[in-house]
Motif scaffolding. Structure first.
Motif, PDB file in Angstrom:
ATOM      1  N   GLN A   1       0.815  -1.202   0.000  1.00  0.00           N
ATOM      2  CA  GLN A   1       0.000   0.000   0.000  1.00  0.00           C
ATOM      3  C   GLN A   1       0.855   1.262   0.000  1.00  0.00           C
ATOM      4  OE1 GLN A   1      -3.473  -0.240  -0.181  1.00  0.00           O
ATOM      5  NE2 GLN A   1      -3.298   1.932  -0.676  1.00  0.00           N
ATOM      6  N   GLU A   2       1.886   1.239   0.808  1.00  0.00           N
ATOM      7  CA  GLU A   2       2.733   2.428   0.940  1.00  0.00           C
ATOM      8  C   GLU A   2       3.538   2.712  -0.313  1.00  0.00           C
ATOM      9  OE1 GLU A   2       6.609   3.757   3.595  1.00  0.00           O
ATOM     10  OE2 GLU A   2       5.211   2.291   4.427  1.00  0.00           O
ATOM     11  N   THR A   3       4.010   1.674  -0.988  1.00  0.00           N
ATOM     12  CA  THR A   3       4.934   1.877  -2.114  1.00  0.00           C
ATOM     13  C   THR A   3       4.247   1.863  -3.472  1.00  0.00           C
ATOM     14  OG1 THR A   3       5.423  -0.504  -2.208  1.00  0.00           O
ATOM     15  CG2 THR A   3       6.876   0.872  -0.855  1.00  0.00           C
ATOM     16  N   THR A   4       3.054   1.274  -3.566  1.00  0.00           N
ATOM     17  CA  THR A   4       2.390   1.168  -4.872  1.00  0.00           C
ATOM     18  C   THR A   4       0.946   1.652  -4.855  1.00  0.00           C
ATOM     19  OG1 THR A   4       1.521  -1.075  -4.531  1.00  0.00           O
ATOM     20  CG2 THR A   4       3.780  -0.903  -5.357  1.00  0.00           C
ATOM     21  N   ASN A   5       0.429   1.992  -3.669  1.00  0.00           N
ATOM     22  CA  ASN A   5      -0.984   2.371  -3.528  1.00  0.00           C
ATOM     23  C   ASN A   5      -1.909   1.254  -4.013  1.00  0.00           C
ATOM     24  OD1 ASN A   5      -2.937   4.228  -2.652  1.00  0.00           O
ATOM     25  ND2 ASN A   5      -3.272   4.979  -4.731  1.00  0.00           N
ATOM     26  N   TRP A   6      -1.479   0.023  -3.768  1.00  0.00           N
ATOM     27  CA  TRP A   6      -2.218  -1.163  -4.201  1.00  0.00           C
ATOM     28  C   TRP A   6      -1.861  -2.300  -3.264  1.00  0.00           C
ATOM     29  CZ3 TRP A   6      -0.317  -5.976  -5.779  1.00  0.00           C
ATOM     30  CH2 TRP A   6      -1.241  -6.848  -6.387  1.00  0.00           C
ATOM     31  N   GLN A   7      -2.757  -3.252  -3.133  1.00  0.00           N
ATOM     32  CA  GLN A   7      -2.401  -4.495  -2.458  1.00  0.00           C
ATOM     33  C   GLN A   7      -3.235  -5.610  -3.031  1.00  0.00           C
ATOM     34  OE1 GLN A   7      -4.420  -4.814   1.749  1.00  0.00           O
ATOM     35  NE2 GLN A   7      -3.421  -2.828   1.612  1.00  0.00           N
ATOM     36  N   PRO A   8      -2.715  -6.828  -3.026  1.00  0.00           N
ATOM     37  CA  PRO A   8      -3.443  -7.925  -3.645  1.00  0.00           C
ATOM     38  C   PRO A   8      -4.699  -8.282  -2.865  1.00  0.00           C
ATOM     39  CG  PRO A   8      -1.453  -8.721  -2.548  1.00  0.00           C
ATOM     40  CD  PRO A   8      -1.393  -7.237  -2.535  1.00  0.00           C
TER      41      PRO A   8
ATOM     42  N   ALA B   1      -0.102 -10.440 -14.930  1.00  0.00           N
ATOM     43  CA  ALA B   1      -1.361 -11.052 -15.358  1.00  0.00           C
ATOM     44  C   ALA B   1      -2.279 -11.327 -14.173  1.00  0.00           C
ATOM     45  CB  ALA B   1      -1.071 -12.347 -16.116  1.00  0.00           C
ATOM     46  N   ILE B   2      -1.698 -11.600 -12.999  1.00  0.00           N
ATOM     47  CA  ILE B   2      -2.505 -11.802 -11.796  1.00  0.00           C
ATOM     48  C   ILE B   2      -3.088 -10.470 -11.313  1.00  0.00           C
ATOM     49  CG2 ILE B   2      -2.394 -12.463  -9.346  1.00  0.00           C
ATOM     50  CD1 ILE B   2      -0.334 -14.612 -10.178  1.00  0.00           C
ATOM     51  N   ALA B   3      -2.261  -9.435 -11.325  1.00  0.00           N
ATOM     52  CA  ALA B   3      -2.706  -8.126 -10.830  1.00  0.00           C
ATOM     53  C   ALA B   3      -3.699  -7.461 -11.784  1.00  0.00           C
ATOM     54  CB  ALA B   3      -1.499  -7.218 -10.612  1.00  0.00           C
ATOM     55  N   PHE B   4      -3.509  -7.663 -13.082  1.00  0.00           N
ATOM     56  CA  PHE B   4      -4.382  -7.047 -14.100  1.00  0.00           C
ATOM     57  C   PHE B   4      -5.036  -8.184 -14.893  1.00  0.00           C
ATOM     58  CE2 PHE B   4      -0.952  -4.045 -13.215  1.00  0.00           C
ATOM     59  CZ  PHE B   4      -1.647  -2.872 -12.964  1.00  0.00           C
ATOM     60  N   ASN B   5      -6.067  -8.774 -14.319  1.00  0.00           N
ATOM     61  CA  ASN B   5      -6.583 -10.011 -14.908  1.00  0.00           C
ATOM     62  C   ASN B   5      -7.432  -9.798 -16.154  1.00  0.00           C
ATOM     63  OD1 ASN B   5      -8.949  -9.075 -13.789  1.00  0.00           O
ATOM     64  ND2 ASN B   5      -9.145 -10.689 -12.254  1.00  0.00           N
ATOM     65  N   ARG B   6      -7.620  -8.543 -16.547  1.00  0.00           N
ATOM     66  CA  ARG B   6      -8.303  -8.267 -17.818  1.00  0.00           C
ATOM     67  C   ARG B   6      -7.337  -7.728 -18.872  1.00  0.00           C
ATOM     68  NH1 ARG B   6     -11.584  -4.248 -17.200  1.00  0.00           N
ATOM     69  NH2 ARG B   6     -11.221  -3.831 -14.998  1.00  0.00           N
ATOM     70  N   GLY B   7      -6.050  -7.755 -18.549  1.00  0.00           N
ATOM     71  CA  GLY B   7      -5.039  -7.444 -19.552  1.00  0.00           C
ATOM     72  C   GLY B   7      -4.672  -8.706 -20.310  1.00  0.00           C
ATOM     73  N   GLN B   8      -4.262  -8.550 -21.556  1.00  0.00           N
ATOM     74  CA  GLN B   8      -3.861  -9.698 -22.375  1.00  0.00           C
ATOM     75  C   GLN B   8      -2.333  -9.742 -22.443  1.00  0.00           C
ATOM     76  OE1 GLN B   8      -5.710  -9.975 -26.283  1.00  0.00           O
ATOM     77  NE2 GLN B   8      -3.957 -11.114 -27.059  1.00  0.00           N
ATOM     78  N   PHE B   9      -1.748 -10.711 -21.777  1.00  0.00           N
ATOM     79  CA  PHE B   9      -0.298 -10.800 -21.629  1.00  0.00           C
ATOM     80  C   PHE B   9       0.281 -11.871 -22.552  1.00  0.00           C
ATOM     81  CE2 PHE B   9      -1.466  -8.527 -17.898  1.00  0.00           C
ATOM     82  CZ  PHE B   9      -0.349  -7.824 -17.477  1.00  0.00           C
ATOM     83  N   THR B  10       1.287 -11.481 -23.332  1.00  0.00           N
ATOM     84  CA  THR B  10       2.072 -12.430 -24.116  1.00  0.00           C
ATOM     85  C   THR B  10       3.445 -12.541 -23.468  1.00  0.00           C
ATOM     86  OG1 THR B  10       0.918 -11.883 -26.174  1.00  0.00           O
ATOM     87  CG2 THR B  10       3.073 -12.934 -26.368  1.00  0.00           C
ATOM     88  N   LEU B  11       3.798 -13.741 -23.022  1.00  0.00           N
ATOM     89  CA  LEU B  11       5.095 -13.974 -22.381  1.00  0.00           C
ATOM     90  C   LEU B  11       5.992 -14.686 -23.384  1.00  0.00           C
ATOM     91  CD1 LEU B  11       3.303 -13.236 -19.972  1.00  0.00           C
ATOM     92  CD2 LEU B  11       4.558 -14.915 -18.616  1.00  0.00           C
ATOM     93  N   MET B  12       7.091 -14.033 -23.751  1.00  0.00           N
ATOM     94  CA  MET B  12       7.962 -14.531 -24.802  1.00  0.00           C
ATOM     95  C   MET B  12       9.353 -14.823 -24.264  1.00  0.00           C
ATOM     96  SD  MET B  12       9.630 -12.629 -28.007  1.00  0.00           S
ATOM     97  CE  MET B  12      11.096 -12.464 -27.000  1.00  0.00           C
ATOM     98  N   ASP B  13       9.910 -15.937 -24.700  1.00  0.00           N
ATOM     99  CA  ASP B  13      11.290 -16.273 -24.385  1.00  0.00           C
ATOM    100  C   ASP B  13      11.800 -17.203 -25.474  1.00  0.00           C
ATOM    101  OD1 ASP B  13      13.018 -15.911 -21.617  1.00  0.00           O
ATOM    102  OD2 ASP B  13      13.648 -17.686 -22.729  1.00  0.00           O
ATOM    103  N   SER B  14      13.124 -17.253 -25.636  1.00  0.00           N
ATOM    104  CA  SER B  14      13.689 -18.131 -26.663  1.00  0.00           C
ATOM    105  C   SER B  14      13.948 -19.535 -26.131  1.00  0.00           C
ATOM    106  CB  SER B  14      14.998 -17.533 -27.204  1.00  0.00           C
ATOM    107  OG  SER B  14      15.940 -17.385 -26.154  1.00  0.00           O
ATOM    108  N   THR B  15      13.765 -19.756 -24.819  1.00  0.00           N
ATOM    109  CA  THR B  15      14.009 -21.067 -24.217  1.00  0.00           C
ATOM    110  C   THR B  15      12.702 -21.838 -24.117  1.00  0.00           C
ATOM    111  OG1 THR B  15      15.832 -20.126 -22.932  1.00  0.00           O
ATOM    112  CG2 THR B  15      14.991 -22.272 -22.224  1.00  0.00           C
ATOM    113  N   THR B  16      12.589 -22.892 -24.916  1.00  0.00           N
ATOM    114  CA  THR B  16      11.333 -23.646 -25.005  1.00  0.00           C
ATOM    115  C   THR B  16      10.920 -24.231 -23.672  1.00  0.00           C
ATOM    116  OG1 THR B  16      11.838 -24.188 -27.303  1.00  0.00           O
ATOM    117  CG2 THR B  16      10.175 -25.551 -26.216  1.00  0.00           C
TER     118      THR B  16
END
Length: 237
Positions: free
Chosen positions: A11-18, A88-103
């Motif tokens: 709350q103090e550092t982000t004005n948010w809490q889970p 993705a947990i904090a913004f559950n209506r956002g569409q997240f693409t997680l990309m990496d080159s390691t399968t």
């Protein structure tokens, strides 16, 4: 094992809490990462306090000035899934693409998203240089997130081609110098971006140095960027 909640620090550092449901998801995330880490090198951060600070708080604090819901976000070089999975947990209506080159890492994240019922996560095995020239991804995202995988010029060349006009690249960094800032302003301009702000917010428990560079896309990225695979690192702008 349950993670410390540190709601007062959130709350103090982000004005948010889970919410309680988000806290449960963070606990599940931690336990699955620790279990998988026994056979797949996802992270060196394993104690509950360090995981909270360096993987949860570190991932989310730079995002909390924005509403990522109903936006398209890409996490470039996500590794073990940070900052993308906490995002993705904090913004559950956002569409997240997680990309990496390691399968193996992306396969783990895809299974994790299924296990945690995170329907807003898509996964991609590829390189930033490749998707940056692909019409399916170029100019498609509202936000591009990238942790300190390389020097700033490389991060800019990876992120800006993927952003829509007025989209924002968020570069997670440690130390930051005036020399880097001066150089990065010129490179951002070359790639159609403008550094809007640089935020120094050190980690709350161990006071590790953190800087976040926010770059807005204000014009078109020239067609030749990003350059072919490996070139941004070997021959940085």
């Amino acid at each position: 094992m349950n993670l410390p909640q540190f709601n007062d620090i959130w709350q103090e550092t982000t004005n948010w809490q889970p919410s309680p449901d988000q806290q449960l998801l963070f606990d599940e995330l931690y336990n699955k990462i620790i279990e998988t880490n026994k056979y797949l090198n996802l992270t060196r951060i394993t104690t509950p306090e360090d995981f909270w600070e360096k993987n949860l708080w570190d991932s989310l604090a730079p995002l909390m000035g924005y509403d990522l819901n109903n936006k398209k976000i890409i996490d470039i070089g996500t590794g073990g899934g940070f900052p993308g999975i906490p995002g993705a947990i904090a913004f559950n209506r956002g569409q997240f693409t997680l990309m990496d080159s390691t399968t193996k890492k992306i396969n783990f994240i895809a299974q994790l998203a299924q296990d945690l019922d995170l329907k807003n996560i898509m996964t991609l095995v590829d390189r930033a240089e490749t998707i940056g020239q692909d019409k399916a991804y170029r100019n498609q995202f509202d936000f591009a997130l990238i942790r300190a995988v390389a020097e700033t010029s490389v991060c800019l060349e990876y992120t800006l081609p993927l952003l829509k006009k007025n989209g924002t690249a968020i570069l997670y960094r440690g130390n930051w110098t005036q020399e880097e800032e001066d150089k990065s302003k010129k490179i951002a301009q070359l790639l159609g971006g403008n550094i809007e702000k640089i935020v120094n917010q050190n980690t709350p428990l161990n006071k590790n140095i953190r800087h976040c560079i926010y770059v807005k896309k204000i014009g078109n990225t020239p067609k030749q960027y990003p350059r072919e695979v490996g070139k941004p690192v070997k021959q940085p702008l």
